[in-house]
Design an enzyme around this catalytic site. Structure first.
Site, PDB file in Angstrom:
ATOM      1  N   LYS A 233     -15.066   8.070  -3.538  1.00  0.00           N
ATOM      2  CA  LYS A 233     -16.178   8.296  -2.680  1.00  0.00           C
ATOM      3  C   LYS A 233     -16.633   9.679  -2.993  1.00  0.00           C
ATOM      4  O   LYS A 233     -17.937   9.824  -3.170  1.00  0.00           O
ATOM      5  CB  LYS A 233     -15.936   8.425  -1.167  1.00  0.00           C
ATOM      6  CG  LYS A 233     -15.388   6.904  -0.667  1.00  0.00           C
ATOM      7  CD  LYS A 233     -14.825   6.961   0.877  1.00  0.00           C
ATOM      8  CE  LYS A 233     -14.059   5.585   1.055  1.00  0.00           C
ATOM      9  NZ  LYS A 233     -13.095   5.807   2.080  1.00  0.00           N
TER      10      LYS A 233
ATOM     11  N   LYS B 282       0.622  14.433   0.839  1.00  0.00           N
ATOM     12  CA  LYS B 282      -0.930  14.726   0.422  1.00  0.00           C
ATOM     13  C   LYS B 282      -0.896  16.278   0.166  1.00  0.00           C
ATOM     14  O   LYS B 282      -2.230  16.544  -0.410  1.00  0.00           O
ATOM     15  CB  LYS B 282      -1.852  14.205   1.402  1.00  0.00           C
ATOM     16  CG  LYS B 282      -1.678  12.709   1.496  1.00  0.00           C
ATOM     17  CD  LYS B 282      -2.602  12.047   2.716  1.00  0.00           C
ATOM     18  CE  LYS B 282      -2.618  10.467   3.058  1.00  0.00           C
ATOM     19  NZ  LYS B 282      -3.340   9.747   2.009  1.00  0.00           N
TER      20      LYS B 282
ATOM     21  N   LYS C 180      -8.504  13.867   4.516  1.00  0.00           N
ATOM     22  CA  LYS C 180      -7.723  12.573   4.523  1.00  0.00           C
ATOM     23  C   LYS C 180      -6.759  12.767   5.699  1.00  0.00           C
ATOM     24  O   LYS C 180      -6.520  14.026   6.183  1.00  0.00           O
ATOM     25  CB  LYS C 180      -6.958  12.421   3.316  1.00  0.00           C
ATOM     26  CG  LYS C 180      -6.256  13.484   2.730  1.00  0.00           C
ATOM     27  CD  LYS C 180      -5.549  13.314   1.468  1.00  0.00           C
ATOM     28  CE  LYS C 180      -6.770  13.443   0.240  1.00  0.00           C
ATOM     29  NZ  LYS C 180      -6.768  12.342  -0.625  1.00  0.00           N
ATOM     30  N   ARG C 181      -5.882  11.942   6.082  1.00  0.00           N
ATOM     31  CA  ARG C 181      -4.888  11.844   7.040  1.00  0.00           C
ATOM     32  C   ARG C 181      -4.012  13.464   6.536  1.00  0.00           C
ATOM     33  O   ARG C 181      -3.617  13.250   5.335  1.00  0.00           O
ATOM     34  CB  ARG C 181      -3.909  10.833   7.070  1.00  0.00           C
ATOM     35  CG  ARG C 181      -4.537   9.461   7.925  1.00  0.00           C
ATOM     36  CD  ARG C 181      -5.325   9.820   9.231  1.00  0.00           C
ATOM     37  NE  ARG C 181      -3.902  10.100  10.219  1.00  0.00           N
ATOM     38  CZ  ARG C 181      -3.613   9.358  10.874  1.00  0.00           C
ATOM     39  NH1 ARG C 181      -4.049   8.033  11.029  1.00  0.00           N
ATOM     40  NH2 ARG C 181      -2.472   9.479  11.733  1.00  0.00           N
TER      41      ARG C 181
ATOM     42  N   THR D 146      -8.820   6.587  -1.996  1.00  0.00           N
ATOM     43  CA  THR D 146     -10.004   5.859  -1.996  1.00  0.00           C
ATOM     44  C   THR D 146     -10.897   6.994  -1.726  1.00  0.00           C
ATOM     45  O   THR D 146     -12.218   6.589  -2.253  1.00  0.00           O
ATOM     46  CB  THR D 146     -10.268   4.682  -1.113  1.00  0.00           C
ATOM     47  OG1 THR D 146      -9.804   5.089   0.266  1.00  0.00           O
ATOM     48  CG2 THR D 146      -9.380   3.262  -1.412  1.00  0.00           C
TER      49      THR D 146
ATOM     50  N   HIS E 143       0.887  -1.263   0.083  1.00  0.00           N
ATOM     51  CA  HIS E 143       0.186   0.003  -0.092  1.00  0.00           C
ATOM     52  C   HIS E 143       0.932   1.342   0.176  1.00  0.00           C
ATOM     53  O   HIS E 143       0.119   2.276   0.045  1.00  0.00           O
ATOM     54  CB  HIS E 143      -1.122  -0.083   1.230  1.00  0.00           C
ATOM     55  CG  HIS E 143      -1.998  -1.112   1.286  1.00  0.00           C
ATOM     56  ND1 HIS E 143      -3.031  -0.789   0.915  1.00  0.00           N
ATOM     57  CD2 HIS E 143      -1.907  -2.422   1.696  1.00  0.00           C
ATOM     58  CE1 HIS E 143      -4.086  -1.998   1.032  1.00  0.00           C
ATOM     59  NE2 HIS E 143      -3.169  -2.866   1.435  1.00  0.00           N
TER      60      HIS E 143
HETATM   61  C1  F58 Z   1      -3.192   3.871   2.188  1.00  0.00           C
HETATM   62  N1  F58 Z   1      -2.149   3.327   3.266  1.00  0.00           N
HETATM   63  C2  F58 Z   1      -2.480   4.433   1.052  1.00  0.00           C
HETATM   64  N2  F58 Z   1      -1.819   3.039   5.342  1.00  0.00           N
HETATM   65  O1  F58 Z   1      -1.887   5.447   1.454  1.00  0.00           O
HETATM   66  C3  F58 Z   1      -3.579   4.799  -0.046  1.00  0.00           C
HETATM   67  O2  F58 Z   1      -3.021   5.274  -1.052  1.00  0.00           O
HETATM   68  C4  F58 Z   1      -4.490   3.739  -0.263  1.00  0.00           C
HETATM   69  O3  F58 Z   1      -5.775   4.033  -1.287  1.00  0.00           O
HETATM   70  C5  F58 Z   1      -5.019   2.802   1.008  1.00  0.00           C
HETATM   71  O4  F58 Z   1      -3.752   2.334   1.686  1.00  0.00           O
HETATM   72  C6  F58 Z   1      -5.676   1.767   0.516  1.00  0.00           C
HETATM   73  O5  F58 Z   1      -4.869   0.977  -0.142  1.00  0.00           O
HETATM   74  C7  F58 Z   1      -2.558   3.411   4.536  1.00  0.00           C
HETATM   75  O6  F58 Z   1      -3.756   4.103   4.869  1.00  0.00           O
HETATM   76  C8  F58 Z   1      -1.519   3.262   6.629  1.00  0.00           C
HETATM   77  O7  F58 Z   1      -2.488   3.835   7.472  1.00  0.00           O
HETATM   78  C9  F58 Z   1      -0.580   2.694   7.473  1.00  0.00           C
HETATM   79  C10 F58 Z   1      -1.015   1.976   8.616  1.00  0.00           C
HETATM   80  C11 F58 Z   1       0.037   1.505   9.543  1.00  0.00           C
HETATM   81  C12 F58 Z   1       1.017   2.371   9.910  1.00  0.00           C
HETATM   82  C13 F58 Z   1       1.769   3.151   8.655  1.00  0.00           C
HETATM   83  C14 F58 Z   1       0.637   3.535   7.784  1.00  0.00           C
END
Ligand code: F58
Length: 833
Positions: free
Chosen positions: A677, A571, A565-566, A673, A374
């Protein structure tokens, strides 16, 4: 009781009980029954939470019979099952979603009305289980919804964190974190199954000996153990009888009191051991920078993985199947590298505990596991220091060394005389401090590896996993993400749902490609008026919410320009801030300037240890305070920050957005994602050619998408040529004024230093190339404003965006995983109530 008799009894019970009927009358009776017998309350003394719990239990009763039938069918038919391993799930509240999937939303509304209760108030009462950080966790929940909807046998395994992602409050423009006590008022959706617990071991050392056949056997003598207690939540599909299980593990002490310590009289010490065990599932780690040193995080990962594998092996052995068949019955998907230790644990279970030969065990393991990546950010790739790893999991470290030795032998055989390749591909990173590279462990231990959008998969093959792609290209494929239209359209946008149903029928809800039929109505002026009205009503709702929460008035006639988003530098929330400052400066220079009124809405959490991200939140507030208070602006530009962004808030925001900001630097966002939405809810996108934006634009048509910025190839080229942000700054006066205002005190009540770190980083390094993309972004925003002024054009574009988003249903994504990776098929649940 014989098994047959018990089964018959269960069936009769289900048939007879009115706890499962879907009529309004039955719901009323169930509700009162549950209020009285489960909550122990009489109606006149019931709190709002009692009422919510009573309804939740009434709905759960109706899920349970489908759930039990599902489990019974799966074991009777000996099906192939998808096991999704994910350290995170962001399920969102369950009540409304279950009402929709069961098809009893209207009945429940009426039942509550008969009792003088507002259903929406009960829906709002539910805590949002924040068991994830962001996109990755939410994807896991969208996938669980689609798996059930498509009748695919599946279990989602994870961790039942006692405290999920922190709650965000804003004080004086700064993010302050508070603990998320989501279980405080109870969780009616889960069922704890303490009798199904497994033990998980840690620490200690290993010893080896020869068995009677002369083979070397290794014994792990751990020095700690905890118990993993499963908590099961049914995940019902949309209008189907399939209710799969999300099984989250909670850590408990093996013995409540350590007898030895207790006998020495150290009562407190004995309890301390219990507390230490429970720490393992206590809290979700936010995506902070420094995770490498956190042994507890590795302990968490191993904890849920070990429990889950033991559970699968038990199901398998209960079916009396040989272990060599395991991979025919189970497809295990690793959601990123957080569960990657599963590869080593599977080998340990098969070799050490079940006495299989290494090669046989490896064949089973590789054919069982699949890995989804991811992220492309090198700093986000998990690596564990060897000493930390060996201390916690000494046997697993040995196994990883053995996996690596054999893996490097194979690489050597395929690419002789290439020592650099060997060191690049080693699971153990030997440069300086030694690390276990979890992505490599996952890649070696899996037969399928995928990225989450077309560009991301290409970049994965070209950079992060290039050598692995050279070595085994057949393992790689792309699986573009998707989101569930049930939660993200039907549940969150009932007005749009009603309009769509009236126009094209409800088939789109489980076959999103059917939205294409909307294209026929683009020229229908009445339909466009209705479309516009839906959006305006949704905007009014959000405006009312903003008024209630923040005491701020926003104009629903203005463009709702949204970035949620985060918070992360890649970003580029601060690029949108530069845009706001630019608009503000223009208004100040010419107060009579014709501007398209905008309400710029931000939302998102910053990792608690990520100082720059927190400073960006402060900057948004500081700029907002100045802009919102300036009379020259005359309300034409407003900035709003919605605190504590989560799934529930997302459900309010997406339906009300006109413009979706997807402005990451090209090549950094794996997929995104939220972009899907927004588009499904009729927002137009302004975005870069990054992640799934590219595919959204392809589907929507380039004329219906606002594109700006460098491509990922241009980013690479500019970086290798030596990117100099100052050159952009120096040749663009408007940009200069904008960046300079960060240190002029204009937005910081005269404090020249507050935003200097942002200023310095933009001018000296600008890792995410805001300055390079600035001009193109501003010009693109001008095109957005012009388009918004032409309402008819905007509405047409909005309709076409929705009509063409069929691809981004998670049903499509899951079908692709099933066909190409998991090789699983639907199992229709026979159900006779
Ligand atoms: C996200 N990753 C990607 N990671 O950034 C985003 O582009 C993608 O659409 C999504 O996954 C689904 O595939 C993401 O959300 C985290 O939150 C990790 C969680 C554990 C710690 C590091 C970040």
């Amino acid at each position: 009781m014989s098994e047959l008799a018990a089964t018959q009894l269960a069936k009769d019970l289900i048939k007879k009980t009115e706890r499962t009927e879907l009529t309004v009358e039955a719901l009323v009776r169930s509700f009162l029954d549950n209020l009285f017998f489960v909550q122990g309350r009489s109606p006149e003394r019931a709190t709002q939470n009692d009422l919510y719990m009573a309804l939740a239990h009434s709905v759960r009763d109706r899920l349970v019979e489908r759930w039990i039938s599902t489990v019974r069918n799966y074991s009777a038919q000996d099906v192939r099952i998808v096991c999704y391993l994910s350290a995170e799930y962001l399920t969102g509240p369950h009540l409304a979603n279950n009402l929709i999937n069961l098809g009893i939303h209207d009945q429940a509304k009426e039942a509550m009305e008969r009792l003088g209760i507002d259903l929406n108030a009960l829906i709002d009462q539910e805590e949002d289980p924040g068991l994830g950080n962001g996109g990755l966790g939410r994807l896991a929940s969208c996938f669980m919804d689609s798996l059930a909807t498509l009748d695919i046998p599946a279990i989602g395994y994870g961790i039942r964190y006692e405290y999920g992602i922190f709650d965000q409050v804003i004080r004086d423009g700064w993010q302050v974190e508070t603990t998320d006590k989501w279980l405080r008022l109870g969780n009616p959706w889960e069922i704890a199954r303490p009798e199904d617990a497994f033990e998980v071991k840690y620490g200690g050392h290993t010893e080896s000996h020869k068995d009677p056949m002369g083979r070397v056997r290794v014994q792990w003598i751990p020095d700690k153990a905890v118990r993993g207690v499963p908590h099961d939540t049914p995940i019902l599909g949309y209008r189907t009888n399939t209710a799969n299980t999300m099984r989250l593990w909670s850590a408990e002490a093996v013995e409540s009191f350590s007898v030895e310590v207790f006998n020495t009289g150290d009562f407190v010490g004995a309890v301390a051991d219990k507390v230490a065990s429970e720490n393992i599932s206590k809290v979700l780690y936010p995506n902070d920078e420094e995770i490498q040193g956190k042994q507890l995080r590795l302990a968490q990962q191993f904890f849920f993985v070990s429990c889950s594998l033991q559970h699968m092996l038990r199901i398998h052995t209960l079916q009396q199947r040989p272990l060599t068949d395991f991979y025919r019955k189970f497809a295990i998907q690793m959601n990123d590298t957080h569960p990657a230790i599963a590869v080593a644990e599977m080998m340990r279970l098969l070799v050490d505990e079940h006495n299989l030969e290494w090669d046989t065990a490896w064949h089973i393991t590789q054919n069982t596991f699949c890995y989804t990546n991811h992220t492309l950010l090198p700093e986000a790739l998990e690596q564990w220091p060897l000493d930390l790893f060996g201390e916690l999991l000494p046997r697993h470290l040995q196994i990883i060394f053995e996996i690596n030795r054999r893996h490097l032998d194979e690489v050597r055989a395929k690419f002789p005389d290439d020592p650099e390749r060997l060191s690049r591909m080693s699971i153990i990173n030997e440069g300086g401090q030694r690390f276990v590279r979890m992505a490599y462990l996952a890649a070696v231990g899996s037969h399928a590896i995928n990225g989450v959008a077309a560009l991301h998969t290409e970049l994965l093959k070209e950079y992060i996993l290039r050598d692995f792609h050279d070595f085994s290209p057949e393992k790689f494929s792309n699986k573009t993400n998707g989101v569930t239209p049930r939660r993200w359209m039907v549940l969150s946008n009932p007005r749009l749902t009603n309009l769509l149903n009236a126009k094209i029928g409800p088939g789109w809800i489980h076959d999103l490609e059917r939205l294409r039929r909307l294209e026929t109505f683009v020229e229908d002026a009445e339909f466009r008026a209705q479309w516009h009205e839906v959006k305006q009503d949704n905007k009014k709702d959000l405006a009312a919410f903003i008024k209630e929460r923040l005491g701020r008035t926003v104009d629903p006639e203005s463009m709702f320009d949204v970035l949620v988003k985060r918070i992360h530098e890649y970003k580029r929330q601060h690029l949108q801030v530069l845009h706001v400052i630019t608009l503000y400066n223009r208004i100040k220079l010419d107060p009579d300037l014709e501007v398209t009124p905008r309400t710029v809405i931000f939302g998102g959490k910053a990792a608690p240890g990520y100082h720059t991200a927190k400073l960006i939140i402060k900057l948004i507030h500081s700029v907002g305070n100045v802009v919102n208070a300036d009379v020259d602006v005359k309300g034409r530009l407003k900035v709003v920050f919605l605190p504590d962004y989560n799934v529930t808030l997302g459900q309010r925001v997406y339906p009300a957005a006109d413009l979706s900001e997807q402005i990451s630097l090209a090549g950094k966002e794996a997929s995104g994602t939220g972009n899907m939405k927004f588009a499904m809810n009729g927002a137009l996108t302004i975005g870069t050619l990054d992640g799934a934006n590219i595919e959204i634009r392809e589907e929507a048509g380039e004329e219906n998408f606002f594109l700006f910025g460098l491509t990922s190839n241009e980013v690479q080229a500019m970086k290798s040529a030596g990117y100099n942000p100052r050159s952009f700054y120096e040749k663009d006066e408007e940009l200069q004024r904008c960046v300079d205002s960060l240190i002029s005190g204009q937005f910081s009540s005269g404090d020249l230093n507050l935003f200097r770190p942002l200023y310095d980083s933009l001018l000296n390094r600008d890792e995410y190339m805001l300055l390079a993309d600035y001009r193109s972004y501003i010009e693109c925003q001008e095109r957005v404003s012009a388009a918004y002024r032409d309402r008819d054009r905007w509405v047409r574009m909005s309709i076409l965006n929705v009509a063409r988003m069929g691809k981004f249903s998670s049903d499509r994504a899951i079908r692709e995983y099933c066909a190409d990776i998991w090789r699983t098929w639907p199992v229709k649940i026979e159900f006779n109530s």
